[in-house]
Scaffold this active site. Structure first.
Site, PDB file in Angstrom:
ATOM      1  N   TYR A 122       0.839  -1.193   0.000  1.00 50.96           N
ATOM      2  CA  TYR A 122       0.000   0.000   0.000  1.00 50.96           C
ATOM      3  C   TYR A 122       0.875   1.244   0.000  1.00 50.96           C
ATOM      4  O   TYR A 122       1.476   1.626   0.996  1.00 50.96           O
ATOM      5  CB  TYR A 122      -0.973  -0.042   1.182  1.00 50.96           C
ATOM      6  CG  TYR A 122      -2.153  -0.920   0.842  1.00 50.96           C
ATOM      7  CD1 TYR A 122      -1.960  -2.265   0.502  1.00 50.96           C
ATOM      8  CD2 TYR A 122      -3.438  -0.419   0.804  1.00 50.96           C
ATOM      9  CE1 TYR A 122      -3.018  -3.072   0.152  1.00 50.96           C
ATOM     10  CE2 TYR A 122      -4.509  -1.229   0.455  1.00 50.96           C
ATOM     11  CZ  TYR A 122      -4.294  -2.548   0.127  1.00 50.96           C
ATOM     12  OH  TYR A 122      -5.344  -3.353  -0.229  1.00 50.96           O
ATOM     13  N   LYS A 129       2.772 -15.836  -0.026  1.00 53.44           N
ATOM     14  CA  LYS A 129       3.163 -16.253  -1.382  1.00 53.44           C
ATOM     15  C   LYS A 129       4.681 -16.404  -1.415  1.00 53.44           C
ATOM     16  O   LYS A 129       5.377 -15.840  -2.260  1.00 53.44           O
ATOM     17  CB  LYS A 129       2.677 -15.230  -2.409  1.00 53.44           C
ATOM     18  CG  LYS A 129       2.801 -15.691  -3.862  1.00 53.44           C
ATOM     19  CD  LYS A 129       1.906 -16.868  -4.198  1.00 53.44           C
ATOM     20  CE  LYS A 129       1.991 -17.195  -5.691  1.00 53.44           C
ATOM     21  NZ  LYS A 129       1.236 -18.422  -6.031  1.00 53.44           N
ATOM     22  N   ASP A 187      -3.193 -17.960  -3.266  1.00 56.25           N
ATOM     23  CA  ASP A 187      -4.081 -18.407  -4.330  1.00 56.25           C
ATOM     24  C   ASP A 187      -4.932 -19.598  -3.892  1.00 56.25           C
ATOM     25  O   ASP A 187      -6.136 -19.655  -4.172  1.00 56.25           O
ATOM     26  CB  ASP A 187      -3.308 -18.717  -5.613  1.00 56.25           C
ATOM     27  CG  ASP A 187      -1.980 -19.411  -5.375  1.00 56.25           C
ATOM     28  OD1 ASP A 187      -1.563 -19.519  -4.218  1.00 56.25           O
ATOM     29  OD2 ASP A 187      -1.352 -19.843  -6.359  1.00 56.25           O
ATOM     30  N   ASP A 222      -6.839  -7.436   2.561  1.00 51.68           N
ATOM     31  CA  ASP A 222      -7.877  -6.581   2.000  1.00 51.68           C
ATOM     32  C   ASP A 222      -8.729  -7.367   1.014  1.00 51.68           C
ATOM     33  O   ASP A 222      -9.969  -7.305   1.031  1.00 51.68           O
ATOM     34  CB  ASP A 222      -7.215  -5.387   1.312  1.00 51.68           C
ATOM     35  CG  ASP A 222      -8.162  -4.212   1.133  1.00 51.68           C
ATOM     36  OD1 ASP A 222      -9.307  -4.282   1.597  1.00 51.68           O
ATOM     37  OD2 ASP A 222      -7.733  -3.211   0.525  1.00 51.68           O
ATOM     38  N   ASP A 265     -12.833  -9.094   1.709  1.00 54.07           N
ATOM     39  CA  ASP A 265     -13.989  -8.813   0.862  1.00 54.07           C
ATOM     40  C   ASP A 265     -14.574 -10.106   0.290  1.00 54.07           C
ATOM     41  O   ASP A 265     -15.801 -10.265   0.210  1.00 54.07           O
ATOM     42  CB  ASP A 265     -13.596  -7.880  -0.280  1.00 54.07           C
ATOM     43  CG  ASP A 265     -13.598  -6.417   0.136  1.00 54.07           C
ATOM     44  OD1 ASP A 265     -13.721  -6.140   1.348  1.00 54.07           O
ATOM     45  OD2 ASP A 265     -13.463  -5.543  -0.741  1.00 54.07           O
TER      46      ASP A 265
END
Length: 353
Positions: A131, A184, A217, A241, A245
Site C-alpha cells: 500500500y 506467497k 491463491d 484486503d 472482501d
C-alpha cells in the site's frame, strides 16, 4: 470516554447518523459514560477548508478514546498537494492502527455462497505491504523513473510481522485456537520469508494454538470450498484486503461486514465497503456494517479498559442486528427486505430497549 465521529462521503453521512444513534442508545442503556464529537472530513471539509483531512481533526482523533469513520471517496479527491489526503489511510498511520480485524460468518437465515458455513476472522497487517500511501517515511511507495516505467515498493518489517502475528494468536486463543498464515513465499521469497519467519517465532510462544500456512491463491479457493476449516486468518496488507472482501461476500453480504483498525492505544471502527455515491441520499444504504463495526469498537474499549458493560453493549448490538436479519420483513433492500437506512436503524434501537 470520548468518541470522534467522522461521517465521510457518499452514503457515509447517512449510515454514520444511524450508527451515532445506536451508540447513543447503547450509551444510555449500559451507562457507558460516552461523549461524542462529530467532525467533517472528505468533500465536506475540502469545500470549507481546502483539505479532506484537517490537522485539527487528526488531533481530535489522537486525543479521543475511539474513532468511527464513515466511507470516504478518496479516489475522487484531488492530489494530496491540493488537499486530497485519504483520512482513512492517514489515520491508520498517524495512530499506528496496525491490526485490521475483519470477522466473517455465515448466518442460517441468509444464503451463503461457499460450500461450508463460515465463522472466521481475518487479521490483516494495516501499515505496511504494497500500500503505497503507508509504506514510506517520505513520499509514497510507487514511482516512475521514466514515463514508461512504473515501480512499486513492498515494505515488510520484522517488528510489523511480529506484532500482527501476536494479535492473531491472542485472538485465536479466545476463539477456536487455530491460526492460518497466508503468504506467497514461493514467489516473494524475501518479504514473505521475513513475514513467515517472524510469525513462526510467535507461534512457538502459543503452544495451545494450532498453526498452519496457506498460499494466497489456494486460500482464495479454499474460502469457497471449505471455509469451515479456518478460524483466525493472519496475513499481510493487500492479501488481507482482498480476502476479507471475498469472505464477506461469500458469507452473505459485504453490507454486513464489520471491521476495526486497532493499535496499542487507539481503535477506529470502519465499514468494509465503500462510499457508494450512486445511492447517496436515497435512504437505501445498509448501515449494518458500520453499526457492527462500532459495536466492535465498544468491545475493544471494554477489553482494553476492563469495562464489561462495553462488551455487553457490543453483544447487544450484534444480537439486535442478527435478529433483524433473521426476519425477512426487517431486512434492508440489499438483503431482499423493504427497510431503508433510517428505518433499519430505528429497528435496531427498538431491539436495544
Amino acid at each position: 470516554m470520548k468518541l470522534v465521529l467522522l461521517p465521510g462521503d457518499g452514503i457515509g453521512p447517512e449510515i454514520s447518523a444511524v450508527t451515532a444513534s445506536i451508540l447513543k442508545k447503547a450509551n444510555e442503556k449500559f451507562s457507558l459514560g460516552l461523549a461524542f464529537e462529530t467532525l467533517e472530513i472528505g468533500h465536506a471539509s475540502l469545500k470549507k477548508e481546502g483539505t479532506t483531512f484537517p490537522a485539527r481533526v487528526l488531533e481530535a482523533c489522537r486525543a479521543a478514546d475511539g474513532v468511527v469513520i464513515g466511507p470516504v471517496s478518496h479516489l475522487d479527491y484531488p492530489p494530496r498537494a491540493q488537499g486530497g489526503a485519504n483520512p482513512s489511510g492517514d489515520l491508520r498511520i498517524a495512530l499506528d492502527l496496525y491490526a485490521n480485524i475483519r470477522p466473517a460468518r455465515s448466518r442460517t437465515s441468509l444464503p451463503h455462497w461457499g460450500r461450508t458455513p463460515m465463522d472466521l476472522v481475518i487479521v490483516r497487517e494495516n501499515t505496511e505491504g504494497f500500500y503505497a500511501d503507508r509504506n514510506m517515511h517520505l513520499g509514497i511507495g510507487e514511482f516512475m523513473p521514466t514515463p514508461d516505467l512504473a515501480l512499486s515498493v513492498r515494505k515488510i518489517t520484522a517488528q510489523g510481522s511480529r506484532r500482527i502475528a501476536r494479535a492473531a494468536f491472542e485472538m485465536a486463543r479466545a476463539r477456536r485456537k487455530k491460526v492460518t498464515a497466508v503468504h506467497k513465499v514461493n514467489v516473494l521469497k524475501v518479504t514473505e520469508g521475513l513475514f513467515l519467519q517472524e510469525t513462526r517465532k510467535i507461534s512457538a510462544e502459543f503452544k495451545d494454538v494450532t498453526y498452519d500456512e496457506q498460499l494466497i491463491d489456494s486460500m482464495a479457493a479454499l474460502l469457497v470450498r471449505d471455509a469451515a476449516r479456518f478460524d483466525v486468518v493472519l496475513t499481510t496488507n493487500m492479501y488481507g484486503d482482498i480476502l476479507s472482501d471475498e469472505a464477506a461476500e461469500l458469507s452473505g453480504s459485504l453490507g454486513l461486514a464489520a471491521s476495526i483498525n486497532a493499535g496499542e492505544r487507539h481503535c477506529m471502527a470502519q465499514a468494509q465497503h465503500g462510499s457508494a455515491p450512486d445511492i447517496a441520499g436515497r435512504d437505501q444504504a445498509n448501515p449494518a456494517s458500520l453499526v457492527l463495526s462500532a459495536g466492535m469498537l465498544l468491545g475493544w474499549l471494554g477489553r482494553k479498559h476492563d469495562k464489561p458493560s462495553f462488551q455487553e453493549a457490543e453483544q447487544a448490538i450484534e444480537q439486535a442486528v442478527d435478529a433483524l436479519i433473521d426476519d425477512p420483513k426487517t431486512r434492508t433492500r440489499d438483503l431482499g427486505g423493504t427497510l431503508g437506512t433510517r428505518a433499519f436503524g430505528e429497528e435496531i434501537a427498538r431491539k436495544l430497549d
